[in-house]
Design a protein around this motif. Structure first.
Motif, PDB file in Angstrom:
ATOM      1  N   UNK A  80       0.835  -1.202   0.000  1.00  0.00           N
ATOM      2  CA  UNK A  80       0.000   0.000   0.000  1.00  0.00           C
ATOM      3  C   UNK A  80       0.872   1.256   0.000  1.00  0.00           C
ATOM      4  N   UNK A  81       1.963   1.215   0.755  1.00  0.00           N
ATOM      5  CA  UNK A  81       2.903   2.339   0.795  1.00  0.00           C
ATOM      6  C   UNK A  81       3.514   2.562  -0.586  1.00  0.00           C
ATOM      7  N   UNK A  82       3.823   1.484  -1.298  1.00  0.00           N
ATOM      8  CA  UNK A  82       4.440   1.626  -2.617  1.00  0.00           C
ATOM      9  C   UNK A  82       3.490   2.291  -3.609  1.00  0.00           C
ATOM     10  N   UNK A 128      -7.357  -0.865   4.615  1.00  0.00           N
ATOM     11  CA  UNK A 128      -7.638   0.076   3.532  1.00  0.00           C
ATOM     12  C   UNK A 128      -7.326   1.534   3.842  1.00  0.00           C
ATOM     13  N   UNK A 129      -6.600   1.806   4.906  1.00  0.00           N
ATOM     14  CA  UNK A 129      -6.283   3.192   5.235  1.00  0.00           C
ATOM     15  C   UNK A 129      -4.769   3.364   5.332  1.00  0.00           C
ATOM     16  N   UNK A 130      -4.262   4.322   4.571  1.00  0.00           N
ATOM     17  CA  UNK A 130      -2.851   4.686   4.606  1.00  0.00           C
ATOM     18  C   UNK A 130      -2.794   6.198   4.810  1.00  0.00           C
ATOM     19  N   UNK A 131      -2.048   6.616   5.799  1.00  0.00           N
ATOM     20  CA  UNK A 131      -1.870   8.034   6.059  1.00  0.00           C
ATOM     21  C   UNK A 131      -0.398   8.351   5.845  1.00  0.00           C
ATOM     22  N   UNK A 132      -0.146   9.364   5.036  1.00  0.00           N
ATOM     23  CA  UNK A 132       1.220   9.813   4.786  1.00  0.00           C
ATOM     24  C   UNK A 132       1.306  11.267   5.211  1.00  0.00           C
ATOM     25  N   UNK A 133       2.181  11.537   6.160  1.00  0.00           N
ATOM     26  CA  UNK A 133       2.406  12.900   6.614  1.00  0.00           C
ATOM     27  C   UNK A 133       3.808  13.298   6.180  1.00  0.00           C
ATOM     28  N   UNK A 134       3.903  14.382   5.458  1.00  0.00           N
ATOM     29  CA  UNK A 134       5.213  14.787   4.994  1.00  0.00           C
ATOM     30  C   UNK A 134       5.200  16.200   4.469  1.00  0.00           C
ATOM     31  N   UNK A 148      12.194  11.006   2.351  1.00  0.00           N
ATOM     32  CA  UNK A 148      12.984  10.488   3.469  1.00  0.00           C
ATOM     33  C   UNK A 148      12.424  10.901   4.821  1.00  0.00           C
ATOM     34  N   UNK A 149      11.578  11.924   4.841  1.00  0.00           N
ATOM     35  CA  UNK A 149      11.075  12.442   6.109  1.00  0.00           C
ATOM     36  C   UNK A 149       9.586  12.147   6.318  1.00  0.00           C
ATOM     37  N   UNK A 150       8.996  11.300   5.490  1.00  0.00           N
ATOM     38  CA  UNK A 150       7.577  10.986   5.630  1.00  0.00           C
ATOM     39  C   UNK A 150       7.319  10.140   6.863  1.00  0.00           C
ATOM     40  N   UNK A 151       6.168  10.344   7.471  1.00  0.00           N
ATOM     41  CA  UNK A 151       5.660   9.481   8.537  1.00  0.00           C
ATOM     42  C   UNK A 151       4.495   8.697   7.949  1.00  0.00           C
ATOM     43  N   UNK A 152       4.464   7.403   8.211  1.00  0.00           N
ATOM     44  CA  UNK A 152       3.435   6.525   7.656  1.00  0.00           C
ATOM     45  C   UNK A 152       2.605   5.915   8.769  1.00  0.00           C
ATOM     46  N   UNK A 153       1.297   5.894   8.585  1.00  0.00           N
ATOM     47  CA  UNK A 153       0.377   5.266   9.522  1.00  0.00           C
ATOM     48  C   UNK A 153      -0.548   4.365   8.708  1.00  0.00           C
TER      49      UNK A 153
END
Length: 131
Positions: free
Chosen positions: A13-15, A89-95, A79-84
Motif C-alpha cells: 500500500x505504501x508503494x 484500507x487506510x494509509x496516512x502519509x504525513x510529509x 525520506x522524512x515521511x511518517x506513515x500510519x
C-alpha cells in the motif's frame, strides 16, 4: 471454484502511495510511463483544499489539471515521511514538499510550530507550571 481475495501488505500500500506522489513530482507520469490516473479506481474520490471533492477519474483529472497548471514544479521529501496504516484500507502519509508556482505567489501555508519557544505561556496552559 471459490472466490478468493488477497489483502495488500502495508509495504504494498505504501508503494502505491509513493508511486502516486512521485508521479506528481514527474508531471503526472508514473514510473512505468503511464498516467497518474492509472493509479485510481474508476469510482475514486480525491479532495483538495480550495478545489473541493472530485468524484471519478474524469473529475480527478480535471482537479489535477487545474492544480498542476498553477505549479512550475513540486518535489516531495520522501525520506522524512511518517506513515500510519490502519486496517486493510487506510494509509496516512504525513510529509512535506516544496515547489514553485507559476505566478510566483504563495497559495497556502500551514505552520505547525508553537511560537512560545521559551514555554512562558503558562497562564493559558496551567499544566506547564507543574514541576
Amino acid at each position: 471454484m471459490a472466490l478468493t481475495t488477497q489483502t495488500m501488505t502495508d509495504e504494498q500500500r505504501k508503494s502505491v502511495a509513493i508511486e502516486y506522489l512521485k508521479a506528481f513530482d514527474n508531471g503526472g507520469v508514473t514510473s512505468a510511463g503511464g498516467s497518474i490516473l492509472d493509479l485510481f479506481a474508476d469510482d475514486a474520490q480525491v479532495f483538495f483544499p480550495k478545489w473541493g471533492l472530485a468524484n471519478g477519474k474524469d473529475q480527478i483529472g480535471k482537479l489535477f489539471t487545474d492544480v498542476g497548471g498553477t505549479l512550475k514544479s513540486i518535489v516531495h521529501h520522501y525520506a522524512h515521511f511518517n506513515w500510519v496504516f490502519s486496517g486493510s484500507d487506510t494509509v496516512i502519509c504525513e510529509g512535506t514538499s516544496h515547489g514553485e508556482h507559476r505566478d510566483w505567489k504563495i497559495q497556502r501555508v500551514y505552520i505547525y510550530l508553537d511560537p512560545d519557544y521559551a514555554g512562558r505561556d503558562t497562564a493559558r496552559y496551567p499544566w506547564l507550571n507543574q514541576d
